[in-house]
Every structure is written in C-alpha cells, then in structure tokens.
Scaffold this motif. Structure first.
Motif, PDB file in Angstrom:
ATOM      1  N   ALA A  56       5.427   4.728   1.425  1.00  0.00           N
ATOM      2  CA  ALA A  56       6.179   5.832   2.143  1.00  0.00           C
ATOM      3  C   ALA A  56       6.974   5.922   3.245  1.00  0.00           C
ATOM      4  N   VAL A  57       6.300   4.887   4.254  1.00  0.00           N
ATOM      5  CA  VAL A  57       7.182   4.766   5.410  1.00  0.00           C
ATOM      6  C   VAL A  57       8.596   4.107   5.060  1.00  0.00           C
ATOM      7  N   ASN A  58       8.486   3.087   4.112  1.00  0.00           N
ATOM      8  CA  ASN A  58       9.614   2.373   3.871  1.00  0.00           C
ATOM      9  C   ASN A  58      10.735   3.316   3.353  1.00  0.00           C
ATOM     10  N   THR A  59      10.316   4.233   2.359  1.00  0.00           N
ATOM     11  CA  THR A  59      11.069   5.250   1.793  1.00  0.00           C
ATOM     12  C   THR A  59      11.931   6.094   2.918  1.00  0.00           C
ATOM     13  N   LEU A  60      10.897   6.492   3.811  1.00  0.00           N
ATOM     14  CA  LEU A  60      11.617   7.491   4.835  1.00  0.00           C
ATOM     15  C   LEU A  60      12.465   6.729   5.565  1.00  0.00           C
ATOM     16  N   ILE A  61      12.192   5.387   5.907  1.00  0.00           N
ATOM     17  CA  ILE A  61      13.087   4.876   6.882  1.00  0.00           C
ATOM     18  C   ILE A  61      14.577   4.470   6.078  1.00  0.00           C
ATOM     19  N   SER A  62      14.311   4.147   4.793  1.00  0.00           N
ATOM     20  CA  SER A  62      15.353   3.682   3.897  1.00  0.00           C
ATOM     21  C   SER A  62      16.364   5.242   3.722  1.00  0.00           C
ATOM     22  N   LEU A  82       0.992  -1.153  -0.254  1.00  0.00           N
ATOM     23  CA  LEU A  82      -0.048  -0.095   0.189  1.00  0.00           C
ATOM     24  C   LEU A  82       0.916   1.087  -0.054  1.00  0.00           C
ATOM     25  N   LEU A  83       0.309   2.318  -0.527  1.00  0.00           N
ATOM     26  CA  LEU A  83       1.070   3.605  -0.644  1.00  0.00           C
ATOM     27  C   LEU A  83       1.526   3.850   0.844  1.00  0.00           C
ATOM     28  N   ILE A  84       1.057   3.888   1.847  1.00  0.00           N
ATOM     29  CA  ILE A  84       1.485   4.518   3.131  1.00  0.00           C
ATOM     30  C   ILE A  84       2.710   3.499   3.627  1.00  0.00           C
ATOM     31  N   LEU A  90      11.541  -1.865   6.016  1.00  0.00           N
ATOM     32  CA  LEU A  90      10.876  -2.826   6.828  1.00  0.00           C
ATOM     33  C   LEU A  90      10.039  -3.893   6.221  1.00  0.00           C
ATOM     34  N   PHE A  91       9.653  -3.267   4.586  1.00  0.00           N
ATOM     35  CA  PHE A  91       8.933  -4.260   3.931  1.00  0.00           C
ATOM     36  C   PHE A  91       9.667  -4.876   2.718  1.00  0.00           C
ATOM     37  N   ASP A  92      10.857  -4.423   2.331  1.00  0.00           N
ATOM     38  CA  ASP A  92      11.226  -4.871   1.207  1.00  0.00           C
ATOM     39  C   ASP A  92      12.866  -5.642   1.478  1.00  0.00           C
ATOM     40  N   LYS A  93      12.771  -6.491   2.686  1.00  0.00           N
ATOM     41  CA  LYS A  93      14.146  -7.061   3.342  1.00  0.00           C
ATOM     42  C   LYS A  93      14.363  -8.055   2.006  1.00  0.00           C
ATOM     43  N   ASP A  94      13.872  -8.761   1.205  1.00  0.00           N
ATOM     44  CA  ASP A  94      14.258  -9.598   0.260  1.00  0.00           C
ATOM     45  C   ASP A  94      14.694  -8.941  -1.201  1.00  0.00           C
ATOM     46  N   ASN A  95      14.488  -7.548  -1.334  1.00  0.00           N
ATOM     47  CA  ASN A  95      14.319  -7.024  -2.418  1.00  0.00           C
ATOM     48  C   ASN A  95      15.752  -6.178  -2.736  1.00  0.00           C
ATOM     49  N   THR A  96      16.840  -6.935  -2.513  1.00  0.00           N
ATOM     50  CA  THR A  96      18.097  -6.397  -2.688  1.00  0.00           C
ATOM     51  C   THR A  96      18.141  -5.696  -4.212  1.00  0.00           C
ATOM     52  N   MET A  97      17.828  -6.496  -5.127  1.00  0.00           N
ATOM     53  CA  MET A  97      18.046  -6.428  -6.556  1.00  0.00           C
ATOM     54  C   MET A  97      16.859  -5.263  -6.972  1.00  0.00           C
ATOM     55  N   GLY A  98      16.149  -4.803  -6.367  1.00  0.00           N
ATOM     56  CA  GLY A  98      15.042  -3.941  -6.990  1.00  0.00           C
ATOM     57  C   GLY A  98      13.979  -4.521  -7.372  1.00  0.00           C
ATOM     58  N   ARG A  99      12.901  -3.791  -8.062  1.00  0.00           N
ATOM     59  CA  ARG A  99      11.814  -4.223  -8.826  1.00  0.00           C
ATOM     60  C   ARG A  99      11.532  -4.231 -10.170  1.00  0.00           C
ATOM     61  N   GLU A 100      12.879  -3.725 -10.750  1.00  0.00           N
ATOM     62  CA  GLU A 100      12.938  -3.941 -12.155  1.00  0.00           C
ATOM     63  C   GLU A 100      14.002  -4.836 -12.470  1.00  0.00           C
TER      64      GLU A 100
END
Length: 198
Positions: free
Chosen positions: A59-65, A54-56, A74-84
């Motif tokens: 947003a929280v993830n972006t701020l923490i990062s 969700l957008l919220i 918080l939410f992308d712990k397995d996303n080392t490579m990115g979404r692309e």
C-alpha cells in the motif's frame, strides 16, 4: 496440468507492447522446450521479481509510486519488468554488438565486420510499430529510440517489444540471461482469424 507446465503454456497478451505482430487480447501458445533461442524468436520471460511484501508495504509503495508519477518506489527497486511474465522478441544474441537508432536495432554478429539492421539478420520477418516523434521531442521522455553500442556476453540476450515507442524491455532493464527465458512462442491460436505460427 502437466501439459501446461512442461509442454504447452497458453498466454493471453493483455498489453500493446508486441503490436502489430501480437496484438492486445491475443492468445499465444508457448513451449518451455525451446532449445537455443534464435534471433527473431518471440519468447515468454519469467517474472523479474517473485518477492512478496506485506499488504502495508504494498500500500505504501503504491501511494509513493502514484504521487511520484511512478518515478520512485521503496520496495520494488529491481522490479522494472513487473511481477507478470512478459512477451518480448529476441533481437540480440550472445557475442553480438548492438546499437539502436530511430527505434531500429543494428547488429554486428560475433565474427562479422559490419553492422546490419535487425531485419537483415533474421530468417523470419516481423513488423515493428514505430511512431515519428515531434520535432524538439525530449528524448528523456518515454522509452528511448537510441542507445550506444552494447556488447552481449555469454548467455545474454537483448529483448524488445515490437511496439518500440510503448514498451518496457531491455532498453530499461538491460540484457536478460538465458535462465530468464521461460518459453518460446509457437503461434497465435485465438482469435481464430489471427491463427498463425510465430
């Protein structure tokens, strides 16, 4: 649309991770009809994470990062490579034992007794971009140019960017599986002066 999905995939490289061979703003043609990937092949990897939040949450993830210098999320712990999708080069094949020293990979192919450099093991030549780090450089900063021996199991491939000092690749997320390889690079088609096969 069918041709773009099942036969030819045009991709614009927007990063410097594959310099000098595939530079920024270069357009590369890939095909999903790859057969068995070979050492030295330039491949297109599937996005590591397709999960949507969700957008919220984003947003929280972006701020923490941002406030942790991209050390925590918080939410992308397995996303080392990115979404692309990412363009990388295969340097290790299933059954290989590999290690890295000074940003160069040393390979012991399955059944061989000796290690060879990655360049001695490929049929087609390619260049890598390596900078000399200053004396006393902390090897924990940035992407490491050294790692100890790794054995690649069945269907595991070790992929690296050609820009060894500025690339997120298998050194951080580990070997990729055959199912993570979306397509194989055929050639650079734009800009026209750089037209060539990969």
């Amino acid at each position: 649309m069918l041709i773009r999905t099942f036969l030819l995939i045009p991709v614009r490289e927007r990063s410097v991770s594959m310099q000098p061979d595939v530079s920024n703003d270069t357009c590369v043609l890939f095909t999903p009809l790859i057969g068995t990937p070979q050492r030295g092949d330039v491949v297109l990897l599937k996005p590591r994470s397709t999960e949507k939040h969700l957008l919220i949450y984003r947003a929280v993830n972006t701020l923490i990062s941002f406030f942790t210098a991209q050390q925590f999320t918080l939410f992308d712990k397995d996303n080392t490579m990115g979404r692309e999708s990412q363009i990388r080069r295969i340097v290790g094949l299933p059954g290989d034992t590999i290690y890295m020293r000074g940003y160069i990979v040393f390979v012991q192919p399955e059944g061989n007794k000796h290690f060879l450099t990655e360049f001695e093991c490929v049929k087609k030549s390619y260049d890598v971009n390596i900078i000399t780090v200053p004396v006393g450089w902390d090897s924990n900063i940035g992407v490491s140019g050294n790692f100890d021996k790794i054995f690649l199991g069945k269907d595991q491939y070790f992929v690296l960017g050609d820009n060894r000092c500025s690339c997120i690749d298998s050194r951080l997320w580990g070997p990729v599986n055959i199912k993570d390889i979306k397509a194989k690079g055929l050639g650079v088609y734009f800009p026209f002066p750089k037209l060539r096969l990969l």
